[in-house]
Design an enzyme around this catalytic site. Sequence first.
Site, PDB file in Angstrom:
ATOM      1  CG  HIS A 176      -4.886 -35.869  16.283  1.00 53.53           C
ATOM      2  ND1 HIS A 176      -5.118 -37.123  16.817  1.00 53.53           N
ATOM      3  CD2 HIS A 176      -5.858 -35.672  15.358  1.00 53.53           C
ATOM      4  CE1 HIS A 176      -6.163 -37.670  16.218  1.00 53.53           C
ATOM      5  NE2 HIS A 176      -6.631 -36.796  15.319  1.00 53.53           N
TER       6      HIS A 176
ATOM      7  CD  GLU B 117       9.134  -6.015   7.302  1.00 55.16           C
ATOM      8  OE1 GLU B 117       8.891  -4.900   6.781  1.00 55.16           O
ATOM      9  OE2 GLU B 117       8.876  -6.281   8.485  1.00 55.16           O
TER      10      GLU B 117
ATOM     11  CE  LYS C  81      -3.506   2.301   2.774  1.00 52.65           C
ATOM     12  NZ  LYS C  81      -4.467   2.234   3.847  1.00 52.65           N
TER      13      LYS C  81
ATOM     14  CE  LYS D 133       5.561  -0.848   9.968  1.00 53.42           C
ATOM     15  NZ  LYS D 133       4.583  -0.326   9.022  1.00 53.42           N
TER      16      LYS D 133
ATOM     17  CD  GLU E 282      -2.067  -4.259  11.340  1.00 60.55           C
ATOM     18  OE1 GLU E 282      -0.860  -4.538  11.429  1.00 60.55           O
ATOM     19  OE2 GLU E 282      -2.643  -4.125  10.243  1.00 60.55           O
TER      20      GLU E 282
ATOM     21  N   GLY F  54      -5.018  -1.783   4.800  1.00 66.36           N
ATOM     22  CA  GLY F  54      -4.214  -2.915   4.320  1.00 66.36           C
ATOM     23  C   GLY F  54      -4.863  -4.256   4.604  1.00 66.36           C
ATOM     24  NE  ARG F  55      -6.671  -3.715  10.746  1.00 70.84           N
ATOM     25  CZ  ARG F  55      -6.059  -2.536  10.896  1.00 70.84           C
ATOM     26  NH1 ARG F  55      -4.885  -2.332  10.319  1.00 70.84           N
ATOM     27  NH2 ARG F  55      -6.580  -1.579  11.620  1.00 70.84           N
TER      28      ARG F  55
HETATM   29  O1  F6P Z   1       3.171  -3.044   9.846  1.00 69.54           O
HETATM   30  C1  F6P Z   1       1.817  -3.217   9.689  1.00 69.54           C
HETATM   31  C2  F6P Z   1       1.349  -2.807   8.327  1.00 69.54           C
HETATM   32  O2  F6P Z   1       1.327  -1.428   8.213  1.00 69.54           O
HETATM   33  C3  F6P Z   1      -0.009  -3.415   8.034  1.00 69.54           C
HETATM   34  O3  F6P Z   1      -1.042  -2.646   8.525  1.00 69.54           O
HETATM   35  C4  F6P Z   1       0.020  -3.542   6.555  1.00 69.54           C
HETATM   36  O4  F6P Z   1      -0.933  -4.448   6.102  1.00 69.54           O
HETATM   37  C5  F6P Z   1       1.434  -4.013   6.349  1.00 69.54           C
HETATM   38  O5  F6P Z   1       2.186  -3.308   7.303  1.00 69.54           O
HETATM   39  C6  F6P Z   1       1.999  -3.830   4.967  1.00 69.54           C
HETATM   40  O6  F6P Z   1       1.974  -2.506   4.558  1.00 69.54           O
HETATM   41  P1  F6P Z   1       2.192  -2.109   3.041  1.00 69.54           P
HETATM   42  O7  F6P Z   1       1.097  -2.732   2.252  1.00 69.54           O
HETATM   43  O8  F6P Z   1       2.148  -0.622   3.020  1.00 69.54           O
HETATM   44  O9  F6P Z   1       3.535  -2.635   2.618  1.00 69.54           O
END
Ligand code: F6P
Length: 542
Positions: free
Chosen positions: A384, A212, A206, A506, A353, A267-268
């Site tokens: 199990h 990452e 987003k 972060k 979240e 995002g979620r």
């Molecule tokens: O760190 C949490 C977050 O901001 C989530 O809310 C989001 O889904 C995810 O990181 C990834 O964010 P992006 O889509 O901006 O890379």
Amino acid sequence: MNIHPDTPAWQALAAHYNSIKDSTLADLFAADPQRAKKFSLEFEDLLLDFSKNRITAETMRLLFRLAEESSLRQSIDAMFSGQCINETEGRAVLHTALRNRSNQPVYVNGQDVMPAVKAVLQRMSAFAERVRAGAWTGYTGKPIRNIVNIGIGGSDLGPRMASEALKPFSLPGMRVFYVSNIDSFHLADTLSGLSPEETLFVIASKTFTTQETMTNARSARQWLLTAFASKEAIARHCVAVSTNSEAVAAFGIEAENMFEFWDWVGGRYSLCSAIGLPLLLQIGPDHFLAMLEGFHAMDQHFRSAKLEQNLPVILALLGIWYNNFFEAQTQAILPYNQSLQRFPAYLQQVDMESNGKSVSKSGQRITWQTGPIVWGEPGSNSQHSFFQLLHQGTKLIPADFIGFCRSQTPLGDHHRKLMANFVAQTEALAFGKSTAAVRAENPGISDSLAAHKTFLGNRPTNTLLADELTPRTLGMLIALYEHKIFTQGVLWQIYSFDQWGVQLGKVLADKVLQDLNEPLSVLPTGHDDSSCAIIQRLKERS
Ligand code: F6P
């Protein structure tokens, strides 16, 4: 009890809780032969049987009163009509517009967003058709066979869960992979078996700034450059999904290879946006649209059904009943379906979240409990492993059992056996096994062994049973939980659509990274003693 201190509905529920907290499910069922019928609802082919909960008709009446008193209706209308309900980020919350299959406009700041939503969906579908038909080829002219989505959190969990759930609807020969972790193993392991010529990366973020994702994306680009020794290859093998067109362009992806979405999509909650592109590539536009229809159907139900017949509202109220009155800390999600194996992990983000908050909308630290710890695994595997604790542990763990009447992949009597377990477990959890029954089966058994073999029961469950796991059913199921979570946020008086709690880590990670990049002789400073020592040890030993 951990409840809102003031309002009459909370107080009435507290008094009611004290009067029924010791009732057992066995007593409640014995007292009413119609109980299952009374506490069951159907929406399309989806059955919600909530009779195995520690509730009476009076409990539900008071819970509905709580919803009324919390102005839930007005909150629902505010969300669907594009009001700025994500106040701490100054945004509307309109994932429902992404799957609005009606012809109704949806306004944000006076502008109808539906033309843009439809246009992106159209572009995504056209692109997917080309890739799936082999008309969009890689740099050397070979058709694309592998899709690798690079994203994390909401840019990973939703499509990844749905890709797994809807595998039987996939185009044969099209494989979809998801790389999220910055741990290089994830990318290296995924790419190790893939041919660059047949691989398309979807870089999904987003913000297009997430550490990452950007790190994995740069390494993927390098993998392509190593294979093709040409920058032009990137355009054939990388597309982006984002709200941040400038950052996408700066990364080197052409505007025509970017699929956009908007800041009013959390995002979620973004599976129905362009974030669903890898899924669309996998299952094709028709199935993707069927999923959107399922979402939309549940959206409409949530928006228009009476509270007493509203599935998301009922799930939310039951969750509150256990969370705030019985003080249950967790909520188990137990799909009896292997292809829903990622569903609990997906719901973890959506729920935790959203509702993992401890400050009210008015900015006060709150004194009542909010979002539960969400966890789970598919049955029957989980029977199990952790079911022992569910049956005989000291904790009360409300659980949702999710199952289907028919298998996606029928094979002999597998499904009948799976569903026998599905029913048996909710029965065992609810009614247990008395010491008298243990004694009757084992004449002469010692008191001690009889105690070990006794199941107290009275453990609450919801049963969600649909005919078959299809794209439409999946859409309905996801929207059901999204709206459950929304409802709970309203009743707990918290903001469910921001996530400030992820920021601090972060920022600190950036600082730690700078320290890790320093020469060995420069000792880390500006952290606590423990963190400095760990940073130095990492430098010494890496
Ligand atoms: O760190 C949490 C977050 O901001 C989530 O809310 C989001 O889904 C995810 O990181 C990834 O964010 P992006 O889509 O901006 O890379």
